[in-house]
Design an enzyme around this catalytic site. Structure first.
Site, PDB file in Angstrom:
ATOM      1  NE  ARG A  75      -3.803   0.418   0.102  1.00  0.00           N
ATOM      2  CZ  ARG A  75      -4.983   0.509   0.631  1.00  0.00           C
ATOM      3  NH1 ARG A  75      -5.764  -0.608   0.558  1.00  0.00           N
ATOM      4  NH2 ARG A  75      -5.634   1.551   0.897  1.00  0.00           N
ATOM      5  CE  LYS A 116       2.116   0.127   4.224  1.00  0.00           C
ATOM      6  NZ  LYS A 116       2.569  -0.950   4.874  1.00  0.00           N
ATOM      7  CE  LYS A 160       2.638 -12.408   1.843  1.00  0.00           C
ATOM      8  NZ  LYS A 160       1.793 -11.417   1.467  1.00  0.00           N
TER       9      LYS A 160
HETATM   10  C1  26Q Z   1     -10.505   1.384  10.664  1.00  0.00           C
HETATM   11  C2  26Q Z   1     -11.557   2.128  10.803  1.00  0.00           C
HETATM   12  C3  26Q Z   1     -12.179   2.544   9.520  1.00  0.00           C
HETATM   13  C4  26Q Z   1     -11.728   2.257   8.171  1.00  0.00           C
HETATM   14  C5  26Q Z   1     -10.634   1.861   8.066  1.00  0.00           C
HETATM   15  C6  26Q Z   1      -9.866   0.942   9.443  1.00  0.00           C
HETATM   16  C7  26Q Z   1      -8.605   0.198   9.028  1.00  0.00           C
HETATM   17  C8  26Q Z   1      -8.684  -0.778   8.135  1.00  0.00           C
HETATM   18  C9  26Q Z   1      -7.564  -1.428   7.710  1.00  0.00           C
HETATM   19  C10 26Q Z   1      -7.347   0.268   9.813  1.00  0.00           C
HETATM   20  C11 26Q Z   1      -6.528  -0.466   9.413  1.00  0.00           C
HETATM   21  C12 26Q Z   1      -6.265  -1.459   8.360  1.00  0.00           C
HETATM   22  C13 26Q Z   1      -5.262  -2.180   8.217  1.00  0.00           C
HETATM   23  C14 26Q Z   1      -4.054  -2.337   8.841  1.00  0.00           C
HETATM   24  C15 26Q Z   1      -3.262  -3.048   8.212  1.00  0.00           C
HETATM   25  O1  26Q Z   1      -3.030  -4.079   7.187  1.00  0.00           O
HETATM   26  N1  26Q Z   1      -1.833  -3.243   9.149  1.00  0.00           N
HETATM   27  C16 26Q Z   1      -0.788  -4.116   8.802  1.00  0.00           C
HETATM   28  O2  26Q Z   1      -0.947  -5.493   9.192  1.00  0.00           O
HETATM   29  C17 26Q Z   1      -0.026  -6.195   8.914  1.00  0.00           C
HETATM   30  C18 26Q Z   1      -0.309  -7.656   9.583  1.00  0.00           C
HETATM   31  O3  26Q Z   1      -0.102  -7.784  10.798  1.00  0.00           O
HETATM   32  C19 26Q Z   1       1.202  -5.860   9.150  1.00  0.00           C
HETATM   33  O4  26Q Z   1       2.226  -6.807   8.796  1.00  0.00           O
HETATM   34  C20 26Q Z   1       1.570  -4.363   8.644  1.00  0.00           C
HETATM   35  O5  26Q Z   1       2.703  -3.973   9.299  1.00  0.00           O
HETATM   36  C21 26Q Z   1       0.547  -3.540   9.202  1.00  0.00           C
HETATM   37  O6  26Q Z   1       0.337  -2.346   8.716  1.00  0.00           O
END
Ligand code: 26Q
Length: 816
Positions: free
Chosen positions: A557, A562, A668
């Site tokens: 992303r 990042k 990966k």
């Molecule tokens: C929350 C509220 C409203 C809308 C969206 C969200 C939301 C959605 C997705 C907040 C955060 C996320 C995703 C976070 C994420 O992908 N974190 C990643 O998680 C991975 C797995 O543990 C890690 O390897 C990454 O470092 C971390 O960024």
């Protein structure tokens, strides 16, 4: 019949159709005729794809029933993984491979002149997730099945998953992705598994009997997808909820001529499951998001409690038979919902309910970014979930009393409170999840330490045994065995095929890392994968790539932390250097970028435009020729990752230290023999500890140094002016060298670097540029590079999600 499950590899020579193949062929033909409804003559490739899946599915279903009834008979404890995201990608190749049926399927299809690989490409990606968190959930589901652990994944069946990214004149444009357009042969609708989900309304109390009378009720119905483990030993269930109005059409309104009004309730229900929120660490605090969170949490908790009571009769034994894992705070409201069911429906006391809830639920945190910590305006929460609001207050009272008793001061109590009292009052979902769980885990060692020191410092004081670490992992089946059959074949020749089920066996390779013949073969595999990728990218983008160049990849992303910007600025600096010193022996490089930006994230979208502007300029400059190429791959997704990662030489993991919780792409790449250039952040640190300092390129500030610099005395303008290369690159971008059509386009982005630089791009630039030149030097010593690549493959077996899930099972869930 069932397929043989001897784990026989893909890619061995095709035999003439044997008995099994013709059986499978007969089943495909029967499916084509009777279930797809086509003759062989009339069938289009999509029809064949559907027929192939349906034929395979019969076998999966038999195993599915067997797995479910075995778990039931054994009275086994089940794991429930609640996640608003499952980024699973395609399923056909995964299922075939795990069932050891790839060769039979290829042979059966060949008899009709069809190519299995081409049919596999027809399957749309199930992209019900944004990035790392959603993909982790998918790897975990595969590992749970492979480790023979009875488990359900619970989520939402979004009609539109992650948007499709188109690049228009360098800008990201978002288009809806319709993954269900051709139907979905993998899912089963379960009309009988339906639950009522309430919203709004009011709470009445009569002689201590509390009743929530919702103002609106929506029905959740289940769609189940089988998840096939390695060698088909176990098939688990991914249960995704769909929403319906109780009354899909209000006939009286319709007959009275109010056609839209008659359908309004169904439209409201449809809206709930219409789209995935396309933000990752930049949450949009919208009412619909909270509705989605409660909808799926409530349906899942009701399903879990109903199953338990049906099997065991007494809800009080729930913690012995169910382990519920919350994937971040998105399902936090499940804590209050479980409390509500136990108290209001099963008439347990608060104390009994609280004990059961906490022993059942565990929570995983994935981010420390303050803007990504979920909280909801209290009035919104109270209006939408009035009963849950009361329960949150009751939990808060209980927890704050414990905090007082433990002697915590007012500041600590304010930090622990489930209600944020600063300014507009808000409900803190992370605090709710923390107090409602018996285990709270981070996803890499550094991240877990920082949780204890920062956001959860006070909760950690109150509950010092609760926080624990579970470093992430990825499934070696999808990310090595399936994505990279060439490397898999080579490794199998060297050490046998035990590593597919037990990735730590890869370490046997370490003793052979210096073997020149093996090194050359690893190189040949990498080159063949690069040729495949170059062909694919030529079709996608029109850009020709030299497979002998170093493929340098940053795919993830787009987010400021990042630091794609650091990579891009270094690319510009390198471009300047190549032009200034054309006589030097530059290592030919291909810089590959890919990733989506949240649609509302302005700077992230600007960074995509910058990547494309830089690419256009550099790729058309004859003075750099083949020495430097830059590609932005549009619409990065799981299927593209499966093509790009096996072809990468260098893996860019360059987040500002302390900001990337773990990363999983980093793992990966290493599994596929790429070297990492990275900061001491997230799981990079643990990768370094395993592959060894000589087989990774580490640079930049540590998390501690970043914190110190931020605390005072950091002036990025001084740093920029003090570094010739950096200053030149920043000024050329700022002055419009790469955007002659709109010279001011990047002025603001570069100004922000000069004046605040929160992400330490300038502070880390010189170290990063030096690290890149070190990469060049290492690349020139081919033998040393190959040895490092083999050491990476050999030493990262620990990052298998089987190991991670094994730790969750042992330390958190208490399952075998
Ligand atoms: C929350 C509220 C409203 C809308 C969206 C969200 C939301 C959605 C997705 C907040 C955060 C996320 C995703 C976070 C994420 O992908 N974190 C990643 O998680 C991975 C797995 O543990 C890690 O390897 C990454 O470092 C971390 O960024």
């Amino acid at each position: 019949m069932t397929f043989s499950t001897n784990g026989s590899p893909n890619g061995s020579p095709t035999r003439s159709p044997d008995r099994k193949t013709s059986e499978l062929d007969a089943r495909i033909l029967a499916a084509l005729r009777h279930r797809v409804g086509k003759t062989e003559r009339a069938a289009k490739p999509h029809d064949w794809y559907n027929a192939a899946v349906l034929a395979l599915r019969d076998d999966i279903i038999d195993r599915w029933f067997a797995s479910t009834s075995a778990a039931h008979e054994a009275g086994a404890k089940r794991v429930y993984y609640l996640s608003l995201e499952f980024l699973i990608g395609r399923l056909l190749r995964d299922a075939l491979s795990n069932l050891g049926a790839s060769r039979e399927m290829a042979a059966a299809l060949e008899q009709h002149g069809l190519d299995l690989a081409a049919l596999e490409e027809l399957e749309p990606d199930a992209a019900l997730g944004n990035g790392g968190l959603g993909r982790l959930a998918a790897c975990f589901m595969e590992s749970l099945a492979s480790l023979d652990i009875p488990a359900f994944g619970y989520g939402i069946r979004y009609i539109n998953g992650m948007f499709r990214q188109r690049i228009d004149e360098g800008w990201q444009v978002e288009l809806p992705e319709t993954w269900l357009a051709h139907g979905n042969p993998w899912e089963f609708e379960r009309r009988e598994s339906a639950y009522r989900i309430g919203f709004g309304g009011e709470v009445t109390s009569n002689d201590g009997v509390i009743r929530w009378v919702p103002g609106e009720t929506i029905e959740a119905t289940a769609f189940d997808t089988p998840v096939v483990g390695w060698q088909g030993k176990r098939v688990n269930t991914l249960r995704l909820w769909n929403a319906n109005a109780l009354d899909p059409i209000a006939l009286d309104a319709f007959n009275a001529g109010d056609h839209a009004g008659a359908l309004a309730a169904q439209v409201r229900a449809d809206t709930l499951v219409r789209v995935l929120y396309p933000a990752d660490s930049t949450p949009a605090g919208q009412e619909l998001r909270l509705r989605q969170e409660f909808f799926f949490s409530s349906a899942s908790i009701q399903d879990i409690v109903r199953r338990h009571v049906q099997y065991y009769g007494d809800v009080r034994s729930l913690p012995d038979k169910a382990a519920i894992q919350l994937n971040d705070t998105h399902p936090s409201v499940a804590v209050a919902e479980l409390m509500r069911l136990l108290m209001d429906d099963h008439h347990l006391t608060f104390a009994e309910s609280w004990d059961i809830t906490r022993r059942t639920i565990a929570y995983t945190n994935h981010t420390l970014l303050p803007e990504a910590l979920e909280s909801w305006p209290l009035p919104l929460f109270e209006r939408m979930l009035p009963r849950h609001m009361q329960i949150v207050y009751a939990i808060n009272a209980h927890v704050l009393r414990e905090a007082r008793k433990a002697g915590l001061d007012d500041a600590a109590i304010a930090a622990i409170s489930l209600i944020d009292e600063h300014g507009e009052r808000r409900v803190r979902m992370a605090n709710l999840a923390f107090v409602g769980a018996h285990s709270v885990n981070g996803v890499a060692a550094l991240h877990t330490d920082l949780m204890k020191q920062t956001v959860f410092a006070d909760l950690h004081k109150l509950y010092p045994a609760r926080i624990n670490n579970k470093t992430n992992g990825v499934t070696p089946r999808r990310w090595l065995h399936q994505a990279n059959p060439r490397l898999t074949g080579l490794v199998r020749e060297a050490i046998g095929d035990g590593f597919i089920a037990d990735a730590e066996q890869l370490s046997t390779l370490a003793a052979m890392a210096g073997d020149a013949a093996l090194g050359e073969r690893v190189d040949e595999v990498k080159r063949a994968n690069k040729v495949d990728l170059a062909n694919h990218l030529r079709e996608l983008t029109g850009i020709r790539l030299d497979p002998d160049a170093l493929f340098d990849v940053q795919i993830k992303r787009i987010h400021e932390y990042k630091r794609q910007l650091l990579n891009l600025i270094e690319t510009v600096a390198l471009y300047d250097q190549i032009r200034s010193h054309p006589e030097r022996d530059w290592v030919p490089r291909v810089k590959i970028f890919g990733g989506k930006a949240a649609p509302t994230y302005h700077n992230a979208k600007l960074i995509i435009k910058l990547a494309n502007d830089i690419a256009r300029r550099i790729n058309s400059d004859p003075s750099v020729g083949e020495v430097l190429k830059v590609v932005f791959v549009p619409n990065y997704n799981v299927s593209l990752a499966e093509k790009i990662i096996p072809a990468a030489d260098l893996s860019e993991q360059i987040s500002t230290a302390g900001m990337e919780a773990s990363g999983t792409g980093n793992m990966k790449f290493a599994f596929n023999g790429a070297l990492t250039i990275g900061t001491l952040d997230g799981a990079n640190i643990e990768i370094m500890e395993r592959v060894g300092r000589d087989n990774i390129v580490i640079f930049g500030l540590t998390a501690e140094e970043v914190a110190l610099k931020r605390a005072g005395g950091y002036n990025p303008a001084d740093v920029i002016e003090g570094s010739r290369e950096l200053a030149q690159a920043v000024h050329s971008i700022a002055s419009g060298v790469f955007s002659p059509d709109d010279p001011g386009r990047y002025q603001g982005l570069m100004d922000a670097l000069m004046h605040s630089d929160w992400f330490m791009v300038a502070a880390d630039f010189d170290a990063y540029a030096a690290a890149q030149r070190e990469v060049d030097a290492r690349w020139c010593d081919r033998a040393a590079w190959r040895k490092s690549a083999i050491m990476n493959i050999a030493q990262v077996g620990w990052f298998s999600s089987d190991r991670t899930i094994g730790e969750y099972a042992r330390d958190i869930w208490g399952v075998k």
